[in-house]
Each structure stands twice: as structure tokens, then as C-alpha cells.
Design an enzyme around this catalytic site. Sequence first.
Site, PDB file in Angstrom:
ATOM      1  N   GLY A 158      21.543  49.424  23.847  1.00  0.00           N
ATOM      2  CA  GLY A 158      20.468  50.506  23.659  1.00  0.00           C
ATOM      3  C   GLY A 158      21.140  51.994  23.337  1.00  0.00           C
ATOM      4  N   GLU A 188      45.179  42.594  38.425  1.00  0.00           N
ATOM      5  CA  GLU A 188      44.291  42.535  39.777  1.00  0.00           C
ATOM      6  C   GLU A 188      44.223  41.493  40.673  1.00  0.00           C
ATOM      7  OE1 GLU A 188      40.182  42.705  38.310  1.00  0.00           O
ATOM      8  OE2 GLU A 188      40.402  44.725  37.376  1.00  0.00           O
ATOM      9  N   GLU A 195      43.148  51.410  42.044  1.00  0.00           N
ATOM     10  CA  GLU A 195      42.155  50.134  42.161  1.00  0.00           C
ATOM     11  C   GLU A 195      42.499  49.517  43.324  1.00  0.00           C
ATOM     12  OE1 GLU A 195      41.728  47.510  38.099  1.00  0.00           O
ATOM     13  OE2 GLU A 195      43.472  47.607  39.004  1.00  0.00           O
ATOM     14  N   GLU A 238      47.363  52.095  40.666  1.00  0.00           N
ATOM     15  CA  GLU A 238      47.359  53.035  41.884  1.00  0.00           C
ATOM     16  C   GLU A 238      45.902  53.350  42.251  1.00  0.00           C
ATOM     17  OE1 GLU A 238      49.105  56.542  42.554  1.00  0.00           O
ATOM     18  OE2 GLU A 238      49.124  57.114  40.309  1.00  0.00           O
ATOM     19  N   ARG A 244      32.095  50.256  43.048  1.00  0.00           N
ATOM     20  CA  ARG A 244      31.951  50.894  41.623  1.00  0.00           C
ATOM     21  C   ARG A 244      31.192  52.257  41.809  1.00  0.00           C
ATOM     22  NH1 ARG A 244      34.729  49.161  37.610  1.00  0.00           N
ATOM     23  NH2 ARG A 244      34.490  46.855  37.038  1.00  0.00           N
ATOM     24  N   GLU A 295      45.047  42.011  32.861  1.00  0.00           N
ATOM     25  CA  GLU A 295      44.358  42.503  33.887  1.00  0.00           C
ATOM     26  C   GLU A 295      44.303  41.382  34.864  1.00  0.00           C
ATOM     27  OE1 GLU A 295      42.724  44.995  34.510  1.00  0.00           O
ATOM     28  OE2 GLU A 295      42.941  46.100  32.733  1.00  0.00           O
ATOM     29  N   ALA A 298      38.347  42.184  35.241  1.00  0.00           N
ATOM     30  CA  ALA A 298      37.907  42.666  33.797  1.00  0.00           C
ATOM     31  C   ALA A 298      38.839  43.985  33.909  1.00  0.00           C
ATOM     32  CB  ALA A 298      36.666  42.928  33.842  1.00  0.00           C
TER      33      ALA A 298
END
Lengths: 175, 175
Positions: free
Chosen positions: A112, A93, A137, A135, A61, A89, A73
Site C-alpha cells: 500500500g 548475524e 547490530e 558494528e 527495532r 546475512e 534478514a
Amino acid sequence: MIEKTITSKSIYDGKIIKVKVDDVELPNGKTAKREIVTHPGAVAVMAITEDDRMIMVRQFRKPLERMLVEIPAGKLEPGEEPEVCAGRELQEETGYTYTSLHHQASFYTSPGFADEIVHLYRAEGVVPGKARPDEDEFVELLHVTKEEARDLIASGDIRDAKTILAVYAWELEAK
Amino acid sequence: MIEKTITSKSIYDGKIIKVKVDDVELPNGKTAKREIVTHPGAVAVMAITEDDRMIMVRQFRKPLERMLVEIPAGKLEPGEEPEVCAGRELQEETGYTYTSLHHQASFYTSPGFADEIVHLYRAEGVVPGKARPDEDEFVELLHVTKEEARDLIASGDIRDAKTILAVYAWELEAK
């Protein structure tokens, strides 16, 4: 108790997010600035195998500059129904197919400063198959027992809100 | 599996958030753009009263243009310890004091586009007192039973990730 928009200034119009700064009037008549990120929304899937393991993915990430263990997700495409997106998904995945999806909960992730909402589904009757990730991922598939999930949360290896929420929901189901 | 930064462009340097766009090199050698929001991080507090009610606050959230029911929470000040921040936010927002705080979990809220982390604490021995909210903070105090929390999640009135996670943790404790 609402905050009325006086002016709204667009800062960034990106591929995924938009950013704006609003000047608002507070309930006491004073003014304040609100920095706001808008996001298309996302889905996440709790998928438990026949041998009682939760399907998770380990992926890099960029905002965190680290690998993170999460439930499958993905972002909603324009106009896409959350349930359709959840099924897509999961299959893309992880390769897993399913017989049905049930809505578990929907929640804002960062109220917030962002409007992102995640729709969480529970997949029933999951069966392994061939993954077809995007591609750009790169994900590693994990099959996590309840005991492992608890340990990974305690050690900080699972530190994603939707994933901890899903593990807790799974533990509650079993009780 | 990491994504190497090729270039990083600052888009916005705000009071609370910063926004940047990175060009990254993917594991397969291709390139991609990553839109990234950086945030100082936050804390949230699970505080259960002697008569087994969770303390929550109802407040307007500008990014959503709606009222949201959440557990007490707030942003970290520069250099502030999360535990100190958690105690401060609980007292300021709700007036409740406590005898001790225990770390429950830490989690990223939106790892796809933001680095925000929330440190969730459990407050023990909570006692009511006088709230001292920030001058641009308008919150209504709620005392929610487990049954009410479950109903509010089902009805969508509670739809905040950290709050649902905290309610599930509370339900698990009792089992």
C-alpha cells in the site's frame, strides 16, 4: 485499472529509504495522491538445525521501540544478488554456515505504501560458527522448536510477517 | 540492547504516513541514524467460501507500478477497532458478509523501517453480496482454490506477504 502518474515530488532521499508523493490519475479520470516509500529490498533466511530448531534473532527495532524475534534478514546492497545477500546475512548475524540455499518465496511487505520486497531462502546443511555482526547490530541468537514457535506466535512474542510466514512454511514441510 | 533517541527530526507528515529521522545511541555508546515511517496500521481478512475458495482481490499498487493479488485488506481509521475495520473492509471491497470473525495473528510488515502492523482475521460463514468500494478503489474479485493459490505463489503472481501467510495458514488448517 492502472494509476497514471501526473506529477511526482521527491520528499526525502535517505540512506536507506526514499519518500515521494505522486499525483495520479485514477481509472475513473479523477485524481488522487499516493505517498510512496522506496526501499532497496531485503532477504530473509529459514535455517533449520539438525535437531529441528529454527534459527532466529532477537533484536531491538527502533520503529517499534521494542525487541522483536525474527528470522535472520537484511537489506540488499546495491547490485547484490539476493542469494549472495542471504548467505552473507545468515553468516554475519548468526555465524551459521550452510551447504546450499533454495528460494522459498518472494513477497512485498507493505504494497500500500512501500516497494520493499523480501526474498526468502531456505538454508540446507547449517553448521554453527562465529557471528560477525555489523558494528551497529546487536542480536541475540535463539534456537526455536516448532512447538515454541507456535506458542510464541500465539502469545504475540513473534509478530513479524516474514517470520510467521517462515514458521508456517516449516510446519507445512513436516506434514 | 535498546537504542536511545538523542534527537528526532520530522521529515514528512502525510495523509497516511509520517517520516522521521532519529539519531540514536547504540548499546556500545556509538550513534546511528534511523529512518522511520509511521503508519496507522491495517487489517487483512482470510475469507473462505463454502466451496473452499479463498476470496482475493486484484488491484493496482502504485508503489510497485503493477497489479497485485492480495487478500482483502485496508488501513485502520483513527480509533477504529481492528475487528470492526476487518469486517468493514471485507464487505466494502468484496461485498461478502460473514457470521463471525476470529483473530488469526498480528504482525509487523517491515520492522526495519516502518511501524505498520497488520491484524489478520479469519471470517466464518461468508455469503456473497454487493461490494461498495471507496471511490478511488478499483478491485477485481477472485475466488482461489488451494491448488491455484499454491501455483500462483510458485509463479510469483501472488507475492504479497500477508496473502502468502494466509494461504499457508489455510493449508495448515486443512492438514
